[in-house]
Design a protein around this motif. Structure first.
Motif, PDB file in Angstrom:
ATOM      1  N   ALA A  23      33.326  31.164  36.034  1.00 33.71           N
ATOM      2  CA  ALA A  23      34.323  32.168  36.412  1.00 33.71           C
ATOM      3  C   ALA A  23      34.016  33.545  35.824  1.00 33.71           C
ATOM      4  N   GLY A  24      33.608  33.607  34.570  1.00 33.74           N
ATOM      5  CA  GLY A  24      33.286  34.895  33.948  1.00 33.74           C
ATOM      6  C   GLY A  24      32.108  35.577  34.611  1.00 33.74           C
ATOM      7  N   GLU A  25      31.076  34.817  34.880  1.00 28.79           N
ATOM      8  CA  GLU A  25      29.890  35.363  35.562  1.00 28.79           C
ATOM      9  C   GLU A  25      30.246  35.819  36.967  1.00 28.79           C
ATOM     10  N   ALA A  26      31.046  35.043  37.670  1.00 23.80           N
ATOM     11  CA  ALA A  26      31.453  35.400  39.031  1.00 23.80           C
ATOM     12  C   ALA A  26      32.227  36.717  39.032  1.00 23.80           C
ATOM     13  N   ALA A  30      31.031  40.125  40.848  1.00 27.11           N
ATOM     14  CA  ALA A  30      31.879  40.724  41.884  1.00 27.11           C
ATOM     15  C   ALA A  30      32.170  42.192  41.566  1.00 27.11           C
ATOM     16  N   ARG A  31      32.530  42.471  40.329  1.00 31.24           N
ATOM     17  CA  ARG A  31      32.823  43.862  39.947  1.00 31.24           C
ATOM     18  C   ARG A  31      31.566  44.730  40.054  1.00 31.24           C
ATOM     19  N   GLY A  32      30.418  44.165  39.692  1.00 31.11           N
ATOM     20  CA  GLY A  32      29.157  44.883  39.801  1.00 31.11           C
ATOM     21  C   GLY A  32      28.749  45.175  41.235  1.00 31.11           C
ATOM     22  N   ARG A  33      29.261  44.380  42.156  1.00 33.39           N
ATOM     23  CA  ARG A  33      28.954  44.564  43.575  1.00 33.39           C
ATOM     24  C   ARG A  33      30.012  45.377  44.305  1.00 33.39           C
ATOM     25  N   GLY A  34      30.981  45.931  43.549  1.00 31.95           N
ATOM     26  CA  GLY A  34      31.920  46.872  44.142  1.00 31.95           C
ATOM     27  C   GLY A  34      33.302  46.359  44.478  1.00 31.95           C
ATOM     28  N   TRP A  35      33.612  45.107  44.172  1.00 32.95           N
ATOM     29  CA  TRP A  35      34.975  44.627  44.426  1.00 32.95           C
ATOM     30  C   TRP A  35      35.913  45.334  43.463  1.00 32.95           C
ATOM     31  N   VAL A  38      39.559  41.736  41.312  1.00 34.74           N
ATOM     32  CA  VAL A  38      39.098  40.350  41.266  1.00 34.74           C
ATOM     33  C   VAL A  38      40.224  39.539  40.637  1.00 34.74           C
ATOM     34  N   ARG A  39      40.663  38.517  41.354  1.00 30.04           N
ATOM     35  CA  ARG A  39      41.809  37.722  40.892  1.00 30.04           C
ATOM     36  C   ARG A  39      41.383  36.271  40.733  1.00 30.04           C
ATOM     37  N   SER A  40      41.594  35.710  39.536  1.00 28.67           N
ATOM     38  CA  SER A  40      41.301  34.305  39.259  1.00 28.67           C
ATOM     39  C   SER A  40      42.603  33.526  39.212  1.00 28.67           C
ATOM     40  N   LEU A  41      42.636  32.430  39.943  1.00 30.41           N
ATOM     41  CA  LEU A  41      43.856  31.637  40.060  1.00 30.41           C
ATOM     42  C   LEU A  41      43.564  30.169  39.805  1.00 30.41           C
ATOM     43  N   PRO A  42      44.485  29.455  39.173  1.00 27.89           N
ATOM     44  CA  PRO A  42      44.306  28.014  39.042  1.00 27.89           C
ATOM     45  C   PRO A  42      44.572  27.336  40.389  1.00 27.89           C
ATOM     46  N   PRO A  43      44.050  26.128  40.602  1.00 29.52           N
ATOM     47  CA  PRO A  43      44.282  25.421  41.866  1.00 29.52           C
ATOM     48  C   PRO A  43      45.778  25.242  42.134  1.00 29.52           C
ATOM     49  N   GLY A  44      46.162  25.443  43.384  1.00 27.84           N
ATOM     50  CA  GLY A  44      47.548  25.240  43.792  1.00 27.84           C
ATOM     51  C   GLY A  44      48.497  26.361  43.438  1.00 27.84           C
ATOM     52  N   SER A  45      47.972  27.501  43.011  1.00 29.08           N
ATOM     53  CA  SER A  45      48.834  28.638  42.657  1.00 29.08           C
ATOM     54  C   SER A  45      49.619  29.128  43.862  1.00 29.08           C
ATOM     55  N   VAL A  46      50.837  29.546  43.604  1.00 29.51           N
ATOM     56  CA  VAL A  46      51.644  30.175  44.636  1.00 29.51           C
ATOM     57  C   VAL A  46      51.335  31.668  44.584  1.00 29.51           C
ATOM     58  N   ILE A  47      50.875  32.212  45.709  1.00 29.37           N
ATOM     59  CA  ILE A  47      50.512  33.634  45.765  1.00 29.37           C
ATOM     60  C   ILE A  47      51.097  34.260  47.015  1.00 29.37           C
ATOM     61  N   MET A  49      50.867  36.402  50.485  1.00 28.77           N
ATOM     62  CA  MET A  49      49.871  36.353  51.556  1.00 28.77           C
ATOM     63  C   MET A  49      49.454  37.749  52.017  1.00 28.77           C
ATOM     64  N   GLU A  50      49.855  38.784  51.280  1.00 28.73           N
ATOM     65  CA  GLU A  50      49.457  40.134  51.671  1.00 28.73           C
ATOM     66  C   GLU A  50      47.945  40.292  51.525  1.00 28.73           C
ATOM     67  N   TYR A  51      47.351  40.984  52.479  1.00 25.19           N
ATOM     68  CA  TYR A  51      45.907  41.227  52.447  1.00 25.19           C
ATOM     69  C   TYR A  51      45.680  42.561  51.754  1.00 25.19           C
ATOM     70  N   LEU A  52      44.813  42.562  50.763  1.00 23.51           N
ATOM     71  CA  LEU A  52      44.480  43.785  50.045  1.00 23.51           C
ATOM     72  C   LEU A  52      42.978  44.033  50.186  1.00 23.51           C
ATOM     73  N   GLU A  53      42.628  45.092  50.883  1.00 22.42           N
ATOM     74  CA  GLU A  53      41.223  45.471  51.083  1.00 22.42           C
ATOM     75  C   GLU A  53      40.557  45.665  49.724  1.00 22.42           C
ATOM     76  N   GLY A  54      39.384  45.087  49.547  1.00 18.41           N
ATOM     77  CA  GLY A  54      38.634  45.257  48.304  1.00 18.41           C
ATOM     78  C   GLY A  54      38.971  44.238  47.224  1.00 18.41           C
ATOM     79  N   ARG A  55      39.841  43.253  47.560  1.00 15.28           N
ATOM     80  CA  ARG A  55      40.198  42.229  46.556  1.00 15.28           C
ATOM     81  C   ARG A  55      39.437  40.940  46.863  1.00 15.28           C
ATOM     82  N   LEU A  56      38.963  40.314  45.801  1.00 18.79           N
ATOM     83  CA  LEU A  56      38.293  39.024  45.901  1.00 18.79           C
ATOM     84  C   LEU A  56      39.080  38.036  45.059  1.00 18.79           C
TER      85      LEU A  56
END
Length: 71
Positions: A23-26, A30-35, A38-47, A49-56
């Motif tokens: 996860a840290g390397e990813a 991602a940040r080095g490639r311009g994202w 960057v959002r890290s989530l545990p499996p099954g997280s409730v989030i 559904m809005e789309y945000l351009e430039g978010r990974l």
């Protein structure tokens, strides 16, 4: 005839290329490639559904990216 343009920047970076990475390397990659976000989530997280351009989004389990998607 003009050449077909090749996308560059974060939109050209395929999300599946992050699956299986630490996860840290990813996130660093991602940040080095311009994202911009960057959002890290545990499996099954409730989030939202809005789309945000430039978010990974990473679904991270046991320190490893299991799933990745844009927006």
């Amino acid at each position: 005839m003009a050449p077909t343009p090749t996308p560059s920047g974060p939109q050209a970076d395929p999300p599946e290329s992050y699956v299986g990475l630490d996860a840290g390397e990813a996130e660093r990659r991602a940040r080095g490639r311009g994202w911009t976000t960057v959002r890290s989530l545990p499996p099954g997280s409730v989030i939202t559904m809005e789309y945000l351009e430039g978010r990974l989004n990473f679904e991270v389990d046991d320190g490893t990216v299991r799933r990745c998607w844009k927006g």
